[in-house]
Design a protein around this motif. Structure first.
Motif, PDB file in Angstrom:
ATOM      1  N   LEU A   1      40.398  40.977  35.572  1.00  0.00           N
ATOM      2  CA  LEU A   1      40.173  42.433  35.579  1.00  0.00           C
ATOM      3  C   LEU A   1      40.051  42.950  37.021  1.00  0.00           C
ATOM      4  CD1 LEU A   1      39.852  44.728  33.530  1.00  0.00           C
ATOM      5  CD2 LEU A   1      37.382  44.394  33.620  1.00  0.00           C
TER       6      LEU A   1
ATOM      7  N   VAL B   1      43.417  43.163  38.519  1.00  0.00           N
ATOM      8  CA  VAL B   1      44.171  44.336  38.033  1.00  0.00           C
ATOM      9  C   VAL B   1      43.691  45.583  38.767  1.00  0.00           C
ATOM     10  CG1 VAL B   1      44.522  45.842  36.025  1.00  0.00           C
ATOM     11  CG2 VAL B   1      44.631  43.357  35.744  1.00  0.00           C
ATOM     12  N   GLU B   2      42.354  45.705  38.901  1.00  0.00           N
ATOM     13  CA  GLU B   2      41.805  46.894  39.557  1.00  0.00           C
ATOM     14  C   GLU B   2      42.182  46.931  41.043  1.00  0.00           C
ATOM     15  OE1 GLU B   2      37.756  46.710  38.318  1.00  0.00           O
ATOM     16  OE2 GLU B   2      38.174  47.860  36.501  1.00  0.00           O
TER      17      GLU B   2
ATOM     18  N   ASN C   1      44.848  45.584  42.398  1.00  0.00           N
ATOM     19  CA  ASN C   1      46.271  45.918  42.504  1.00  0.00           C
ATOM     20  C   ASN C   1      46.531  47.389  42.238  1.00  0.00           C
ATOM     21  OD1 ASN C   1      46.864  43.342  43.153  1.00  0.00           O
ATOM     22  ND2 ASN C   1      47.465  42.729  41.084  1.00  0.00           N
ATOM     23  N   SER C   2      45.729  47.977  41.318  1.00  0.00           N
ATOM     24  CA  SER C   2      45.971  49.390  40.989  1.00  0.00           C
ATOM     25  C   SER C   2      45.494  50.304  42.098  1.00  0.00           C
ATOM     26  CB  SER C   2      45.290  49.760  39.665  1.00  0.00           C
ATOM     27  OG  SER C   2      43.907  49.543  39.769  1.00  0.00           O
TER      28      SER C   2
END
Lengths: 271, 180
Positions: B171, B174-175, B177-178
């Motif tokens: 998670l 993902v955060e 990378n975003s």
């Protein structure tokens, strides 16, 4: 928690590296050709002794030529009942030796004991973090960095070195560990040459080329530096990270990716 | 129906099969065979191809846990198993320092396959001879940002904690990378 094993699987150098980096306090006992005992305080060598070998202060000083044979005999007969600390104080107060003289001899004796351990390929070891320091002995504070480098230099086996550093296309960077001082280490000329090229942009292979070293030579030096906790292996800067051919999250928006992972988290929590 | 997978890897007899069995809702589909090598006869059977367990998340999502074979001669399977994984767990037997070097090598191999998040599970922490987790971090040369977690592969709650920590790392990734 136990810290035990066999030197066959976890070498003396690796053990010292662990004690050094974890700032361990406690007693190490190794049963090999004979039994070796050492005591560490906050990752520094405080005491070392091989069983069946005299290690009283009078013997250490005599062997180190700090006292004569006659003085040695006198000390043994008249002060044989004193422990090392008491005898040391007696010698200092009587003006025979300085504290520095005594400490230098004791340090040299402990170091030579540890250096002999490097030759042991087998032996059961156990580290006891609750053990009390040896009673009456003079305790030192010898940093382990140089001992580790020395032990790592002795590793000659190609296969082991290849296992330790399988990929020469990795780079090195200095660790940001407090207490590691490069200037206090006795590095060889070859080691300094390698150190001068350490940079996350340079691969080990490039450093070997620049310093005209063979794979075996560069591996041996990098292993020493790794064991001493001076450097760590990193992916070279600027190198493209390999992408998996396919990932489960590929092609999804960030929100969808987060939602998927959060659903997995909720499910595992509920198991 | 979407399926995602997490790979559980590690040296021979590190507890990969037990780890998967503890949380799988199906009997683990295993390809275990009797051990023939004298050197590896510390247990009766070993995984030769892979074993996998399943956790159904909801009607649209299933998580598969794939265990890699522990013996190095089956390592041609590893790359195939790592294809498309969300992340991976490296199991290490905390009582067997003789396997630490191999664990490090397996870890490096999987890191090279894919830059996916991973955690290290220090298994058999309930045994008297288990090494302290922080000592294992040094022995395995793990950087400070890599999670090494105490684990007992036969204990469901312990296995859940390891899986959750891996998912938290995924998670975070993902955060991260975003936000880039």
């Amino acid at each position: 928690m136990a810290l035990k094993g066999n030197l066959r699987d976890f070498s003396v150098t690796q053990l010292l590296n662990l004690i050094h980096l974890a700032h361990k306090t406690g007693a190490l006992k190794v049963k090999g050709e004979t039994t070796a005992n050492a005591y560490f305080r906050e990752g520094k060598l405080a005491y070392a002794h091989m069983d069946n070998e005299p290690d009283d202060l009078a013997t250490i000083l005599y062997r180190d030529k700090k006292i004569t044979r006659a003085q040695y005999r006198t000390l043994k007969s008249r002060a044989g009942h004193l422990n090392d600390k008491a005898l040391g104080l007696l010698l200092i107060n009587a003006g025979y030796l300085t504290q520095e003289d005594i400490l230098a001899s004791v340090q040299s004796h402990y170091l030579s004991t540890m250096q002999r351990l490097f030759a042991w390929a087998e032996g059961l070891f156990v580290f006891d973090a609750h053990a009390a320091p040896p009673n009456g002995k003079i305790l030192t504070k010898i940093g382990l960095g140089n001992l580790i480098i020395e032990g790592a230099r002795r590793l000659r086996e190609w296969e082991k070195l290849q296992d330790e550093i399988p990929n020469l296309d990795m780079a090195l960077k200095f660790t940001e560990r407090p207490g590691t001082d490069l200037r206090k280490l006795n590095l060889s000329v070859e080691e300094w040459r390698v150190v001068s090229y350490i940079n996350p942009r340079n691969t080990i292979r490039q450093i070997a080329r620049a310093t005209k070293m063979t794979d075996l030579e560069i591996r041996r030096i990098v292993y020493s530096l790794l064991q001493a906790g001076l450097v760590e292996l990193v992916r070279p800067e600027g190198q493209t990270v390999p992408k998996p051919i396919h990932t489960a999250l590929e092609g999804k928006s960030k929100e969808e990716q987060k939602s998927l992972v959060n659903r997995l988290i909720a499910r595992i929590r509920g198991l | 129906m979407q399926t995602v997978k997490i790979v559980v890897t590690g040296p021979f007899n590190s507890g990969k099969s037990a780890f998967i069995q503890s949380v799988s809702e199906i009997d683990v589909v295993s390809t275990e065979r009797k051990i023939t090598s004298e050197a590896e006869k510390i247990k009766n059977t070993t995984t030769v191809a892979m074993d996998f367990g399943r956790i159904t998340v909801d009607e649209d999502l299933v998580l598969y846990l794939f265990g890699t074979p522990g013996q190095r001669r089956f390592d041609f399977m590893w790359e195939i198993l790592s294809e498309g994984m969300l992340g991976f767990i490296v199991m290490v037997d905390s009582t067997r320092p003789e396997t630490f070097r191999e664990a490090r090598s397996i870890l490096e191999t999987f890191r090279a396959y894919a830059p996916t998040p991973y955690v290290v599970a220090a298994n058999k922490q309930d045994l008297e001879d288990a090494w302290d987790v922080e000592d294992m971090r040094i022995a395995l040369r793990l950087p400070d940002n890599v999670k090494i977690l105490p684990c007992v592969a036969t204990d469901k709650e312990s296995v859940k904690k390891v899986l959750l920590e891996l998912l938290f790392s995924i998670l975070e990734e993902v955060e991260k990378n975003s936000s880039q």
